[in-house]
Scaffold this active site. Structure first.
Site, PDB file in Angstrom:
ATOM      1  N   HIS A 146      26.512  36.732  42.375  1.00  0.00           N
ATOM      2  CA  HIS A 146      27.268  37.255  43.508  1.00  0.00           C
ATOM      3  C   HIS A 146      26.373  38.240  44.259  1.00  0.00           C
ATOM      4  O   HIS A 146      26.022  39.288  43.721  1.00  0.00           O
ATOM      5  CB  HIS A 146      28.547  37.943  43.039  1.00  0.00           C
ATOM      6  CG  HIS A 146      29.527  37.010  42.405  1.00  0.00           C
ATOM      7  ND1 HIS A 146      30.333  37.368  41.340  1.00  0.00           N
ATOM      8  CD2 HIS A 146      29.833  35.714  42.678  1.00  0.00           C
ATOM      9  CE1 HIS A 146      31.089  36.351  41.003  1.00  0.00           C
ATOM     10  NE2 HIS A 146      30.795  35.328  41.795  1.00  0.00           N
ATOM     11  N   GLU A 157      26.748  42.162  44.378  1.00  0.00           N
ATOM     12  CA  GLU A 157      26.713  42.931  43.132  1.00  0.00           C
ATOM     13  C   GLU A 157      25.286  43.384  42.836  1.00  0.00           C
ATOM     14  O   GLU A 157      24.649  42.962  41.876  1.00  0.00           O
ATOM     15  CB  GLU A 157      27.294  42.089  41.992  1.00  0.00           C
ATOM     16  CG  GLU A 157      28.769  41.772  42.223  1.00  0.00           C
ATOM     17  CD  GLU A 157      29.333  40.762  41.242  1.00  0.00           C
ATOM     18  OE1 GLU A 157      28.598  40.328  40.339  1.00  0.00           O
ATOM     19  OE2 GLU A 157      30.518  40.392  41.396  1.00  0.00           O
ATOM     20  N   HIS A 177      26.784  41.087  36.050  1.00  0.00           N
ATOM     21  CA  HIS A 177      27.663  41.184  37.221  1.00  0.00           C
ATOM     22  C   HIS A 177      27.956  42.648  37.544  1.00  0.00           C
ATOM     23  O   HIS A 177      27.569  43.557  36.822  1.00  0.00           O
ATOM     24  CB  HIS A 177      28.997  40.467  36.954  1.00  0.00           C
ATOM     25  CG  HIS A 177      28.926  38.979  37.051  1.00  0.00           C
ATOM     26  ND1 HIS A 177      29.452  38.268  38.112  1.00  0.00           N
ATOM     27  CD2 HIS A 177      28.379  38.056  36.226  1.00  0.00           C
ATOM     28  CE1 HIS A 177      29.244  36.980  37.926  1.00  0.00           C
ATOM     29  NE2 HIS A 177      28.596  36.819  36.786  1.00  0.00           N
ATOM     30  N   GLU A 231      29.778  43.366  33.018  1.00  0.00           N
ATOM     31  CA  GLU A 231      30.273  43.961  34.255  1.00  0.00           C
ATOM     32  C   GLU A 231      29.861  45.420  34.322  1.00  0.00           C
ATOM     33  O   GLU A 231      30.151  46.195  33.408  1.00  0.00           O
ATOM     34  CB  GLU A 231      31.800  43.851  34.325  1.00  0.00           C
ATOM     35  CG  GLU A 231      32.337  42.433  34.312  1.00  0.00           C
ATOM     36  CD  GLU A 231      32.288  41.771  35.684  1.00  0.00           C
ATOM     37  OE1 GLU A 231      31.816  42.427  36.639  1.00  0.00           O
ATOM     38  OE2 GLU A 231      32.732  40.612  35.796  1.00  0.00           O
TER      39      GLU A 231
END
Length: 1225
Positions: free
Chosen positions: A878, A881, A975, A1060
């Protein structure tokens, strides 16, 4: 609590008696007992009474006592009061009332008692309760109920406040139906209510009629739940009235301010974004495939906004549905591994991506001198024979050649025999071109050449013409200096060939060289539109011809060897002197290498300017940065400022000062100057709203009209000590960490030149909330949110950059890999950068192999190398990010370091790292998608080799490892998370998923290796930013196509994770209350490496005393329970992000309180109601504080006779007796 059996029988006695009782005294006493029973307990008692038929009994009693010609209000009043209390909690009270015939009866009682305040109030409360049913509300409206009630709402008065408030609440309740609302609008009742609100506001000088004014606001809320209602409210000056009245309200009147602000937010007219199209300003022609359908804007929705708020409520309900519904419950999907998505024959092409298996390590020969450096990164003869199978994306990508673009293979090289000497000299001159020179505010226009490049021919005459023109410009330049200036204020370094899609003409502008005067560079020299940071003419855009086909597995340094010798020529002498004078050493960053990497980066618009922070580099601030404190009611302040635009346009500019699609737009001198046409940049449009306020619109992801969240842009021409407000008005996520202490990041060129090249958290008055904007085209149901923040710049005429998070570009990655390749100890570290594939735009996707060189070339050492398990790490799927790239940077630097833990890891594992899975998205500043407008992390089940080449080949490589018995021991995809704090892992567990979902499958009998928890448990002990309690190991249906789930399910990787990282900061440990920076993110990268020691096979022989000091591996780490952490873990925001469709309730002024207050004076003289303002307000306040207290008593002389009458019935109902007011058996 549940009543005992005898109490249940006693309640049934009372209800049965109430239905049939004709005596006044008995009926009054039953009502008194019921009221005592209900008032002394909680709502559970009332619900129990409803369950036993209490509502029906009260309705029957009402009909029996109210249909007579001369009703007895001694019974009716307490009956109506009790019915209002009970019916308020009965969802079916409206339907029950219709069936009993009580609806029109109550309305008829109201008609006959309009002049009797107490009776009218009791009827109004019951009508309000009945209106909870749409059908019942319509029935009342059809029988002129709206008209009757509306005329009971008077101008300001000091009398009968309870009745007036009851009338307003009943009128509001009736507006819940479209028919009643339409009738009220047609009769002008909304404008009448606005006039009444203004009258009450102006005349309530003592502020004691707060409840009346609040009820009117609630009525407006109900009326504006439809588009027609909002339009009527706005057209009759409702927004202006509320704005003006709110300005005069003090902080103590919060109960009026908040409903007013919510109303204004809800009723602000929908405003379309000032764009020509919702589609991204960048488009990319996708390869022609039968199944590829162009993403086009939907036709504008001409329908009414009638249901937009209803849709919002439905969406909220859908979002709040049970999370367990998304959990995978199909046991077959857990047990049965899907078949590969491609033939095994295609997997052999990935063998070249394992160079450590074929490398012969000749440099490790016993005869080698100890001081000789290893050539671990060099290729063997076997590797040089590159697999002939080209990347599908390379062979089938659609590339369109522009008339102004030139491929590198077509350019002459001075040392080759291709091209004449003049031709090479022309190329060199073109590389050192100036766009313009600004001298003391006067512009010297650079020499422009004809559009046709044929004029720059391979002839000496053409070259002579260029040189003479350059000399003429230099002479004019020197004359300007001697006449007007003491120093050069602005200086341009390089102007590249302008492609026809960015400029109206192709031009070459001559470089101006100072003959004698020293160059004094100012901060303004680094303005992007006047920048010395420009890429060389060798820079190739995406619409230009790409440099040949990249073969799978080809080494990156192989294809750049010819250009390596000329990298230095890409940087101007001015830049070299500048770096020497002002440059700050930044670890693992070389500006020259960054320029070289950027010159080969392909972008859709053809970026030719470097953002200064990316070129110059970044050093973390010296200390930690705390989370920003949120000022009380700051969102309300910003909303009121936005409302002021609508009611007062005197100070509104509304002029466009930057437009990505209008290159000829000239920025006014009294405005900030914006720019975003550089790698990773994202800002589509800037509109100056007020002198120091700007609305900013972000660019949607390429080839689509969604996913606007990431921003990165340059701003200049600012004044100091002035608070500039920035509003990013087309954000799409429904909440953000900006509401919980997060700040944007800012980079100052002035600070960098003074030795502080730092991205710092900056901004005040930050909040994130829903706004009134809607898409420029298409359906209006889309919701946008505003991120607003205020920046006060420290320096005059500085050049600053603002970003959502610390930027990390594709060129930065490429340069970083080059630096690492040069810095590793080749005698110990096997470091190889290869090409996994080419992206859609022709940018290479690098794959890095890192492991330890064998101790020798002996069979034993080589065998140990080839048996090492693989660990696969990926990141940046992504593009928005960027924090994931900083974590990956920390991982790469640690694995290449001399740290003893890193050396142990290299000896234990072979690391296969794909640092950037979506290079095109990163380059072009998108937030979520690739150029194909798809989220690449939802393509793993069946990736398209043409449209999703990086995912296709990454999955193919994993299949290859799996087929050769080298299934990765660990897979982790890096991420970033925008709504949570800390760093955490998502993993996969069959047993936890089945247990959490409530599946009937017996999970006790299922066997599952619990090793998936080893790494997160280890990280919880050693990584300060990590939170095990935020980890989750559940498999969701909605995430079945993500990397984590597919690699776990199809490749059988037990430890398959998504890591994350927060954009904001931490709420635990030593970093609690601090915003996370690049230092902490990189620390997380090497802490993740530390955790991998816990999964090594030969753990005893691996650990030494040196390693134990680096990592704490307690096998008795406490277990934690997995929980649903996909939801926001933040408490509700201090201020409502969404505007409310309902009016916030007034504390201590609910229906029960109003009823009790009215009941308290049932047996008092009627004149006591018309008391003074102060005394009335005192009574209201005291009653609201004790709503559960008994408010009236039956006269004592009637009590004994009534008890005796009721006791006679005891034998009919299980021997229940009522003695001294108590129910006994």
């Amino acid at each position: 609590m549940t009543a005992p059996a005898c109490s249940s029988s006693g309640l049934e006695v009372l209800l049965a008696t109430l239905k049939n009782e004709q005596g006044v005294e008995s009926t009054l006493y039953i009502l008194n007992v019921l009221d005592e029973l209900l008032s002394a307990g909680t709502d559970q008692r009332i619900h129990y009474m409803i369950k036993k038929g209490g509502s029906e009994s009260l309705l029957t009693a009402l009909v029996n006592n109210g249909r007579s010609f001369n009703p007895n209000y001694t019974i009716l009043l307490p009956l109506l009061h009790l019915l209002a209390k009970v019916g308020h909690r009965d969802r079916r009270i409206g339907i029950k009332a219709e069936e009993a015939g009580a609806v029109l009866l109550t309305l008829n009682l109201l008609k006959h008692n309009c002049n009797h305040a107490k009776r009218a109030a009791a009827c109004l409360w019951v009508i309000q309760v009945f209106s909870s049913s749409v059908h019942t509300a319509n029935l009342i409206g059809e029988n002129h109920g709206l008209d009757i009630i509306y005329h009971l709402i008077p101008q300001y008065t000091t009398k009968h406040w309870h009745t007036i408030r009851a009338a307003i609440n009943a009128f509001s309740a009736l507006l819940c139906t479209k028919a009643n609302l339409s009738s009220a609008l047609s009769k002008g009742y909304i404008s009448g209510l606005l006039w009444l609100y203004e009258d009450w506001h102006n005349k309530d000088t003592h502020r004691v009629a707060i409840a009346i004014r609040h009820s009117l606001l609630c009525c407006f809320h109900m009326a504006t739940n439809s588009a027609a209602g909002r339009q009527a409210f706005t057209s009759h000056g409702g927004i202006r009235l509320l704005y003006e009245t709110t300005q005069s309200l003090s902080k103590s009147l919060e109960c009026l301010v908040e409903p007013s602000v919510q109303l204004m937010r809800k009723c602000l007219p929908k405003t379309r974004l000032p764009l020509t199209s919702d589609h991204s300003a960048y488009t990319f022609p996708l390869p022609e495939r039968p199944h590829v359908v162009p993403d086009v804007d939907p036709a504008p929705d001409q329908s009414s906004e009638e249901s937009d708020l209803e849709d919002t409520e439905e969406t909220c309900e859908a979002d709040s549905r049970d999370y367990d519904d998304d959990l995978e419950t199909d046991l077959n999907k857990f047990r049965v591994r899907p078949d590969p998505d491609r033939p095994k024959e295609l997997l052999q092409q990935y063998s070249c991506l394992c160079p450590e298996l074929s490398h012969d390590f000749q440099e490790l020969d016993v005869s080698s001198e100890p001081g000789e450096s290893s050539t671990a990164a060099s290729s063997s003869d076997e590797e040089d024979a590159i697999n002939n199978t080209s990347s599908p994306s390379s062979s089938r990508s659609c590339r369109i050649k522009s008339s102004g673009a030139t491929a590198s293979s077509d350019l002459p090289h001075p040392e080759t025999g291709k091209g004449s000497a003049p031709e090479a000299m022309v190329k060199e001159a073109m590389e050192e071109v100036e766009e313009c020179v600004k001298v003391g505010g006067h512009h010297i226009q650079a020499v422009k050449f004809a559009d046709n490049q044929a004029m720059i021919a391979n002839s000496a005459e053409g070259l002579h013409t260029i040189i003479s023109q350059l000399n003429d410009v230099v002479e004019r330049y020197k004359m300007k200096i001697n006449k007007n200036l003491e120093q050069v204020q602005q200086f341009k370094y390089l102007g590249s060939l302008m492609t026809e899609d960015r400029r109206s003409k192709t031009a070459i502008k001559a470089r101006i060289t100072m003959a004698k005067a020293p160059v004094q560079l100012e901060t303004s020299d680094f303005h992007s539109q006047n920048s010395i940071l420009s890429t060389s003419p060798g820079f190739r855009t995406i619409v230009g011809e790409t440099m040949g086909e990249m073969s799978l597995g080809q080494r990156e340094d192989d294809q750049s060897d010819d250009e390596g010798s000329t990298e230095e020529s890409h940087v101007n002498d001015v830049i070299k002197r500048l770096l020497g004078r002002h440059g700050t050493p930044i670890p693992n960053h070389e500006p020259n290498m960054y320029c070289a990497a950027a010159s080969k980066t392909k972008s859709i618009p053809g970026f030719s300017i470097l953002a200064f922070p990316d070129f110059w580099g970044h050093l973390p601030p010296s200390g930690h940065e705390p989370m920003a404190l949120r000022k009380p009611n700051i969102q309300r302040q910003k909303v009121l400022e936005d409302v002021k635009r609508f009611v007062n346009t005197d100070d509104i500019f509304n002029r466009v000062v930057f437009d990505l699609e209008e290159s000829s737009l000239q920025c006014p001198s009294d405005s900030l100057s914006f720019f975003s046409q550089f790698e990773c940049g994202n800002l589509r449009k800037a509109i100056q709203v007020r002198k120091y306020e700007y609305d900013l619109i972000l660019n949607a992801d390429v080839n689509c009209s969604q996913h606007a969240q990431w921003f990165y842009f340059e701003v200049s021409n600012m004044a100091t000590e002035v608070p500039y407000r920035f509003n990013i008005i087309n954000c799409e996520k429904s909440n953000s960490q900006f509401n919980y202490g997060m700040q944007p990041v800012l980079y100052s060129v002035r600070e960098a030149l003074e030795g502080r090249p730092q991205w710092i958290r900056s901004g005040s008055e930050i909040c994130y909330f829903r706004n009134h904007f809607c898409p420029a085209q298409g359906k209006r149901k889309a919701t946008f949110y505003t991120l607003t923040f205020t920046i006060t710049f420290k320096h005059q005429e500085d050049v600053c950059y603002l970003a959502y998070h610390y930027p990390y570009t594709y060129s930065a990655l490429k340069a970083h890999l080059k630096v690492l390749q040069k810095s590793v100890d080749r005698s110990k570290v096997f470091f190889r950068e290869q090409i996994l594939c080419s992206s859609l735009a022709g940018n290479i996707c690098p794959l890095v192999t890192v492991t330890a060189c064998p101790a020798s070339r002996s069979w034993k050492d080589l065998h140990q190398l080839r048996k090492r398990p693989c660990i696969v790490l990926t990141g940046r799927v992504h593009p928005g990010e960027s924090n994931a790239s900083w974590v990956m940077k920390g991982t790469l630097e640690f694995l290449c370091s001399s740290d003893p833990v890193a050396q142990s890891l290299r000896e234990a594992f072979v690391f296969k790292i794909i640092p950037m899975l979506n290079p095109d998205g990163v380059i072009n500043g998108t937030n979520r998608c690739d150029l194909n407008s798809e989220d690449l992390n939802r393509q793993w089940c069946n990736p398209d080799p043409v449209l999703s080449p990086t995912i296709y080949h990454t999955k193919g490589f994993l299949y290859y490892l799996n087929s050769t018995g080298r299934t990765p021991l660990v897979f982790c995809d890096y991420h970033g998370h925008s709504r949570k704090k800390n760093v955490f892992l998502y993993g996969c567990s069959m047993k936890e998923t089945l247990w959490q979902s409530g599946s009937p499958v017996d999970t006790i009998g299922l066997k599952e290796d619990p090793g998936y928890r080893t790494i997160p448990k280890t990280l919880d002990r050693i990584a300060p930013a990590f939170s095990f309690n935020s980890c989750n190991f559940l498999v969701e249906k909605s995430r079945s196509a993500t990397a984590r789930v597919v690699v776990w399910r199809e490749m059988g990787v037990l430890r398959s994770y998504t890591m994350e990282s927060t954009y904001n900061g931490c709420n635990l440990g030593i970093y609690k209350g601090l915003q996370i920076g690049t230092t902490e993110l990189q620390e997380m990268g090497f802490k993740f490496c530390h955790s991998l020691l816990s999964v090594t096979y030969n753990i005893r022989t691996l650990y030494t005393r040196r390693l134990i000091t680096h990592i704490d591996l307690d096998p008795n780490v406490l277990d934690h329970n997995s929980f649903n952490c996909f939801e926001d873990d933040e408490p509700p925001c201090a201020e409502a992000i969404e505007y409310s469709t309902n009016c916030p309730s007034l504390k201590g002024s609910d229906l029960d309180s109003d009823v009790n207050t009215n009941m308290a004076s049932d047996y008092e003289d009627e004149s006591t109601e018309n008391q003074s303002i102060g005394k009335h307000h005192q009574v209201c306040s005291s009653q609201s504080q004790k709503s559960s207290t008994k408010d009236y008593q039956l006269p004592s002389y009637n009590r004994q006779a009534t008890i005796e009458a009721l006791s006679e019935k005891r034998n009919l109902h299980c021997g229940v007796s009522i003695s001294n007011g108590q129910i006994t058996s």
